[in-house]
Design an enzyme around this catalytic site. Sequence first.
Site, PDB file in Angstrom:
ATOM      1  N   HIS A 160       7.720  -6.200  -5.727  1.00  0.00           N
ATOM      2  CA  HIS A 160       6.501  -5.364  -6.767  1.00  0.00           C
ATOM      3  C   HIS A 160       5.499  -5.257  -5.978  1.00  0.00           C
ATOM      4  CE1 HIS A 160       8.682  -6.343 -10.675  1.00  0.00           C
ATOM      5  NE2 HIS A 160       9.950  -7.212  -9.728  1.00  0.00           N
TER       6      HIS A 160
ATOM      7  N   LYS B 203     -11.980   4.194  12.327  1.00  0.00           N
ATOM      8  CA  LYS B 203     -10.643   4.171  12.372  1.00  0.00           C
ATOM      9  C   LYS B 203     -10.049   4.193  13.586  1.00  0.00           C
ATOM     10  CE  LYS B 203      -9.527   5.665   9.026  1.00  0.00           C
ATOM     11  NZ  LYS B 203      -9.997   6.913   7.800  1.00  0.00           N
TER      12      LYS B 203
ATOM     13  N   GLU C  60       2.696   8.228   9.675  1.00  0.00           N
ATOM     14  CA  GLU C  60       2.473   9.029   8.047  1.00  0.00           C
ATOM     15  C   GLU C  60       3.169  10.408   8.068  1.00  0.00           C
ATOM     16  OE1 GLU C  60      -2.012   8.328   6.559  1.00  0.00           O
ATOM     17  OE2 GLU C  60      -2.061   8.957   8.948  1.00  0.00           O
TER      18      GLU C  60
ATOM     19  N   SER D 219     -10.802   9.265  13.913  1.00  0.00           N
ATOM     20  CA  SER D 219     -10.809   9.911  12.739  1.00  0.00           C
ATOM     21  C   SER D 219     -12.405  10.931  13.971  1.00  0.00           C
ATOM     22  CB  SER D 219     -11.571   9.304  12.176  1.00  0.00           C
ATOM     23  OG  SER D 219     -12.590   9.537  11.307  1.00  0.00           O
TER      24      SER D 219
END
Length: 441
Positions: free
Chosen positions: A140, A267, A274, A261
């Site tokens: 979970h 970043k 992804e 970024s």
Amino acid sequence: MLHFTASLPFDRRLAFVDIRGSIAHVEMLADRGIIVSEEADLIIQGLNDIRAEVEEDRFPYELDFEDIHMNIEKRLTEMIGPLGGKLHTGRSRNDQVALDTHLYMKDEADFLELLLKQLQETVLHLAERFEGVLIPGYTHLQRAQPVLFSHHLLAYFWMLQRDRERLEGVMKRTDLMPLGAGALAGTGFNIDRLQVADKLGFSSLYENSIDAVSDRDYIIEFLSFASILMMHLSRLCEELINWSSAEFGFIELDDAYTTGSSMMPQKKNPDLAELARGKTGRVYGSLFGILTVMKGLPLAYNKDMQEDKEGLFDTVDTLKGLLPLLAEMLDTMTINYFGLKQAVDDDYLCATDLADYLVIKGLSFRDAHHVVGSLIAYCQQEEKRLRELDRDTRSRFHPALAEEITSLLDPVKVVEARLSRGGTAPSAVREQLKLAWKELE
Ligand code: ARG
């Protein structure tokens, strides 16, 4: 009409298999005396010249001739004259395109199997490299029990192993030779289908000409295999994305597989992982596309079936691009020992073992679960770790807890105790690794 219906822009990639198939067909026609062998030689010479044109990027593709099959035949006739027209004796574009797609898939599946194996090998090397490192195991997405990082990684080995077995099943059912089915009913020429199959490396034939030109199961099966594989890779990538976030802080991905970024200097975005997750959607789309195309088609060939190619090609490209990159990304990732240690240091992860201990002391598991639950609720309220409670406090929850329990709260000891086959104890994981290497061989 032509722009809408032509498949040339995407079926160009079948040029080489088309030529291979045609040469085998022509040789068979000559062996059977259906055409004379001097004619066959000229046709084969022409086809070889066309192959060279394709290789050297000087083949004059013409959209007017709809698809790669007609382009090659048209070019052959330009080169050797009307004799070129004999190539198509006893053959239809329906069995021809089926043959080409089978040949294409046989080649690509072989290569993909190799790439899959290499990814599995990378996973095994990682499991060996990180031997002894602990990570919280989750259910979970809540911290559940400590496990070996290697154990967690090896779970992906077995998923990939099943994927490879599925691919082998696909390969087996792609290994059927359709040529000789003609448009749908076979041919009156005295052809030898076995000879063509032999030459092209097929181990068997379609036994029904209608099935041979109507079947796209092998493509659907391949896309099913690919969808399940992508689902596995997507789950792995999801974990890498999570683990490399500041919230988890377990791993760092190499700069080569991340981007910065344009605005936020701090970043480091896990783009490859992804995009792997994102491309999974496309692969599923291709599977559902072809399933939907096929569901209402009467036998035998219908033009709808031309829609089988783009999804197949796109999926092959996705896997060929992704599998090696993913292996490299895994191979170059580093782990944050401090972050992992901190996460595993959370001794609530040992609650199950504390409850098991009370069971050994005579409680039922349900009662033990309740006692440890209250103990943890107390710890949370007091903002303490279990190991920070003194004997007196512990014994208020159950007298057996007055005894020395620190070893029960040591994640290393907890992991060492999970000795069941397939469990996370170091010795069990070493056994698992041995089996995994054997599977790969
Ligand atoms: N380009 C077609 C395809 O990919 C080839 C088969 C065409 N056959 C036909 N009878 N129109 O399906």
